[in-house]
Enzyme design. Structure first.
Site, PDB file in Angstrom:
ATOM      1  N   ASP A   1      -7.632   0.860  -3.904  1.00 25.80           N
ATOM      2  CA  ASP A   1      -8.450   0.089  -4.859  1.00 25.80           C
ATOM      3  C   ASP A   1      -9.780   0.774  -5.193  1.00 25.80           C
ATOM      4  O   ASP A   1     -10.730   0.112  -5.630  1.00 25.80           O
ATOM      5  CB  ASP A   1      -8.711  -1.336  -4.333  1.00 25.80           C
TER       6      ASP A   1
ATOM      7  N   SER B   1      -9.942  -5.389 -13.034  1.00 29.74           N
ATOM      8  CA  SER B   1     -10.154  -3.958 -13.264  1.00 29.74           C
ATOM      9  C   SER B   1      -8.816  -3.241 -13.382  1.00 29.74           C
ATOM     10  O   SER B   1      -7.906  -3.493 -12.592  1.00 29.74           O
ATOM     11  CB  SER B   1     -10.908  -3.318 -12.087  1.00 29.74           C
TER      12      SER B   1
ATOM     13  N   ILE C   1       0.861  -1.184   0.000  1.00 25.66           N
ATOM     14  CA  ILE C   1       0.000   0.000   0.000  1.00 25.66           C
ATOM     15  C   ILE C   1       0.898   1.233   0.000  1.00 25.66           C
ATOM     16  O   ILE C   1       1.888   1.286   0.744  1.00 25.66           O
ATOM     17  CB  ILE C   1      -0.928  -0.011   1.237  1.00 25.66           C
TER      18      ILE C   1
ATOM     19  N   GLN D   1      -7.428 -12.555 -18.592  1.00 25.93           N
ATOM     20  CA  GLN D   1      -8.067 -11.274 -18.940  1.00 25.93           C
ATOM     21  C   GLN D   1      -7.181 -10.103 -18.554  1.00 25.93           C
ATOM     22  O   GLN D   1      -7.123  -9.095 -19.263  1.00 25.93           O
ATOM     23  CB  GLN D   1      -9.440 -11.159 -18.268  1.00 25.93           C
TER      24      GLN D   1
ATOM     25  N   HIS E   1      -6.192  -4.729 -10.787  1.00 28.64           N
ATOM     26  CA  HIS E   1      -6.682  -5.395  -9.580  1.00 28.64           C
ATOM     27  C   HIS E   1      -7.527  -6.593  -9.988  1.00 28.64           C
ATOM     28  O   HIS E   1      -8.396  -6.468 -10.855  1.00 28.64           O
ATOM     29  CB  HIS E   1      -7.510  -4.405  -8.748  1.00 28.64           C
TER      30      HIS E   1
HETATM   31  N1  NHR Z   1      -1.752   2.370  -2.841  1.00 23.02           N
HETATM   32  C1  NHR Z   1      -2.720   3.294  -2.840  1.00 23.02           C
HETATM   33  N2  NHR Z   1      -2.528   4.391  -2.085  1.00 23.02           N
HETATM   34  N3  NHR Z   1      -3.868   3.172  -3.537  1.00 23.02           N
HETATM   35  C2  NHR Z   1      -4.083   2.062  -4.275  1.00 23.02           C
HETATM   36  O1  NHR Z   1      -5.216   1.959  -4.964  1.00 23.02           O
HETATM   37  C3  NHR Z   1      -3.111   1.034  -4.302  1.00 23.02           C
HETATM   38  C4  NHR Z   1      -1.934   1.234  -3.552  1.00 23.02           C
HETATM   39  C5  NHR Z   1      -0.934   0.254  -3.514  1.00 23.02           C
HETATM   40  C6  NHR Z   1      -1.117  -0.943  -4.181  1.00 23.02           C
HETATM   41  C7  NHR Z   1      -2.526  -2.520  -5.482  1.00 23.02           C
HETATM   42  C8  NHR Z   1      -3.597  -3.233  -4.616  1.00 23.02           C
HETATM   43  C9  NHR Z   1      -4.281  -4.364  -5.370  1.00 23.02           C
HETATM   44  O2  NHR Z   1      -4.409  -4.312  -6.603  1.00 23.02           O
HETATM   45  C10 NHR Z   1      -2.300  -1.167  -4.885  1.00 23.02           C
HETATM   46  C11 NHR Z   1      -3.286  -0.179  -4.974  1.00 23.02           C
HETATM   47  C12 NHR Z   1      -1.499  -4.311  -1.638  1.00 23.02           C
HETATM   48  C13 NHR Z   1      -2.424  -4.353  -0.614  1.00 23.02           C
HETATM   49  C14 NHR Z   1      -2.023  -4.706   0.791  1.00 23.02           C
HETATM   50  O3  NHR Z   1      -2.873  -4.882   1.658  1.00 23.02           O
HETATM   51  C15 NHR Z   1      -3.730  -4.026  -0.920  1.00 23.02           C
HETATM   52  C16 NHR Z   1      -4.090  -3.657  -2.209  1.00 23.02           C
HETATM   53  C17 NHR Z   1      -3.147  -3.616  -3.234  1.00 23.02           C
HETATM   54  C18 NHR Z   1      -1.844  -3.951  -2.942  1.00 23.02           C
HETATM   55  N4  NHR Z   1      -0.689  -4.802   1.106  1.00 23.02           N
HETATM   56  C19 NHR Z   1      -0.124  -5.059   2.434  1.00 23.02           C
HETATM   57  C20 NHR Z   1       0.421  -3.763   3.055  1.00 23.02           C
HETATM   58  O4  NHR Z   1       0.340  -3.671   4.286  1.00 23.02           O
HETATM   59  C21 NHR Z   1       1.043  -6.005   2.406  1.00 23.02           C
HETATM   60  C22 NHR Z   1       0.745  -7.342   1.849  1.00 23.02           C
HETATM   61  C23 NHR Z   1       2.002  -8.154   1.533  1.00 23.02           C
HETATM   62  O5  NHR Z   1       3.129  -7.615   1.594  1.00 23.02           O
HETATM   63  O6  NHR Z   1       1.858  -9.337   1.212  1.00 23.02           O
HETATM   64  O7  NHR Z   1       1.005  -2.932   2.319  1.00 23.02           O
HETATM   65  O8  NHR Z   1      -4.792  -5.301  -4.735  1.00 23.02           O
HETATM   66  C1  GAR Z   2      -2.198 -10.427 -10.557  1.00 16.82           C
HETATM   67  O1  GAR Z   2      -3.349 -11.253 -10.577  1.00 16.82           O
HETATM   68  C2  GAR Z   2      -2.538  -9.048 -10.080  1.00 16.82           C
HETATM   69  O2  GAR Z   2      -3.787  -8.590 -10.545  1.00 16.82           O
HETATM   70  C3  GAR Z   2      -2.597  -9.257  -8.609  1.00 16.82           C
HETATM   71  O3  GAR Z   2      -1.556 -10.152  -8.299  1.00 16.82           O
HETATM   72  C4  GAR Z   2      -1.228 -10.907  -9.465  1.00 16.82           C
HETATM   73  C5  GAR Z   2       0.185 -10.613  -9.828  1.00 16.82           C
HETATM   74  O4  GAR Z   2       0.615 -11.445 -10.855  1.00 16.82           O
HETATM   75  N1  GAR Z   2      -2.410  -8.053  -7.885  1.00 16.82           N
HETATM   76  C6  GAR Z   2      -2.773  -7.912  -6.629  1.00 16.82           C
HETATM   77  O5  GAR Z   2      -3.401  -8.763  -6.045  1.00 16.82           O
HETATM   78  C7  GAR Z   2      -2.329  -6.635  -6.003  1.00 16.82           C
HETATM   79  N2  GAR Z   2      -2.660  -6.687  -4.632  1.00 16.82           N
HETATM   80  P1  GAR Z   2       1.861 -11.063 -11.735  1.00 16.82           P
HETATM   81  O6  GAR Z   2       2.991 -10.694 -10.786  1.00 16.82           O
HETATM   82  O7  GAR Z   2       2.167 -12.336 -12.485  1.00 16.82           O
HETATM   83  O8  GAR Z   2       1.466  -9.930 -12.629  1.00 16.82           O
END
Ligand code: NHR
Ligand code: GAR
Length: 203
Positions: free
Chosen positions: A145, A136, A92, A173, A109
Site C-alpha cells: 500500500d 487512492s 498480500i 468514489q 485502496h
Molecule cells: N501486495 C503487494 N506486494 N503490495 C501491495 O501494495 C499490495 C499487495 C497485495 C494486495 C491490496 C491491499 C489493499 O488495498 C494489495 C496491495 C490485503 C492485505 C492483507 O493484509 C493488505 C493490503 C491489501 C490487500 N491481506 C491478508 C494476507 O495475509 C489476508 C486478509 C484476508 O484474507 O482476509 O494476505 O488494502
Molecule cells: C473496495 O472498497 C476496495 O477498495 C477494498 O475492498 C473493497 C472491495 O469491493 N479493497 C481492499 O480493502 C483491499 N485490501 P469490491 O470487491 O466490490 O470492489
C-alpha cells in the site's frame, strides 16, 4: 488492444465499474480475464454473465505464499496481460510476483494513502477521528500500500458515520477514479518512470 486481467476476492463492484466503463467508453482494451483467489467470490458471476473468461486460483489450496503466487502468476500470464488490476484483492503478494508486473499492476485502496494502509481502513479512519477520508489508486510495489499514487478522491467524514456509511461514500468514489486511472493506462498516458507516476497531459 490492451489486455487487462482483473484480480478479485469478493463482491467485485470495482471490477464491474471497470468492465462497464470499458464497454461504455469503447476502450481499446479487452478484459481478458477475471481471476479470484476464492471460488465463492460473487464477482465471478458478473464476469461469467458478461462472457469474460474467469479463473480461480484458490489461495487456501497452497501451503506457502510462494507456491500460491507462482500458480497465480502462471494463471495471469496465460492471458498475456498488459495491465493487472487488483480490485478488492485481499492477498498480500510476494515481491517476486509484484516485481514481475512492475509498472503494469494497479490497486485501489480505500483510504487517502499514505494514511491507513492495510485492512479495515474505514474503522481506522473513524478511530483516528479524521474529517476527510477517501480512496487512492496506486501502482503496486513490494512495499504494501505504498506504491506510487496515481489518483485520489476525498470524501467528508460525517459525525454520525458508521464503517458502513463511510465505506459506501468512499466506494462511490472508487467506482469513479479507478476506471479513469485505468483508461489513462489504456490510452498510453500513464506509466511508471523510475519509480514515479508519470501522467501525460493530452489536452
Ligand atoms: N501486495 C503487494 N506486494 N503490495 C501491495 O501494495 C499490495 C499487495 C497485495 C494486495 C491490496 C491491499 C489493499 O488495498 C494489495 C496491495 C490485503 C492485505 C492483507 O493484509 C493488505 C493490503 C491489501 C490487500 N491481506 C491478508 C494476507 O495475509 C489476508 C486478509 C484476508 O484474507 O482476509 O494476505 O488494502
Ligand atoms: C473496495 O472498497 C476496495 O477498495 C477494498 O475492498 C473493497 C472491495 O469491493 N479493497 C481492499 O480493502 C483491499 N485490501 P469490491 O470487491 O466490490 O470492489
Amino acid at each position: 488492444m490492451k489486455n487487462i486481467v482483473i484480480l478479485i476476492s469478493g463482491r467485485g463492484s470495482n471490477m464491474q465499474a471497470v468492465v462497464e466503463a470499458a464497454a461504455a467508453e469503447g476502450w481499446p482494451a479487452r478484459i481478458a480475464a477475471v481471476i479470484s483467489n476464492r471460488a465463492d467470490a460473487a464477482g465471478l458471476e458478473f464476469a461469467r454473465a458478461h462472457g469474460i473468461p474467469t479463473a480461480v486460483v484458490a489461495s487456501k489450496g497452497y501451503a506457502t505464499r510462494d507456491a500460491f503466487d507462482a500458480a497465480l502468476q502462471l494463471a495471469i500470464d496465460g492471458f498475456e496481460p498488459d495491465l493487472v488490476v487488483l480490485a478488492g484483492f485481499l492477498r498480500i503478494l510476494t515481491a517476486q510476483l509484484v516485481d514481475h508486473y512492475v509498472g503494469r499492476m494497479l490497486n485501489i485502496h480505500p483510504s487517502l494513502l499514505p494514511s491507513f494502509p492495510g485492512l479495515a481502513t474505514h474503522r481506522q479512519a473513524l478511530a483516528a477521528g479524521v474529517k476527510v477520508h477517501g480512496a487512492s489508486v496506486h501502482f503496486v510495489t513490494a512495499d504494501l500500500d505504498h506504491g506510487p499514487i496515481v489518483a485520489q478522491s476525498a470524501v467528508p467524514v460525517l459525525a454520525d458515520d458508521t464503517e458502513e456509511t463511510l465505506a459506501l461514500r468512499v466506494l462511490e468514489q472508487e467506482h469513479l477514479i479507478y476506471p479513469r486511472a485505468i483508461a489513462w493506462f489504456v490510452e498510453g498516458r500513464l506509466n511508471l518512470d523510475k519509480g514515479i507516476t508519470n501522467l501525460k497531459d493530452m489536452t
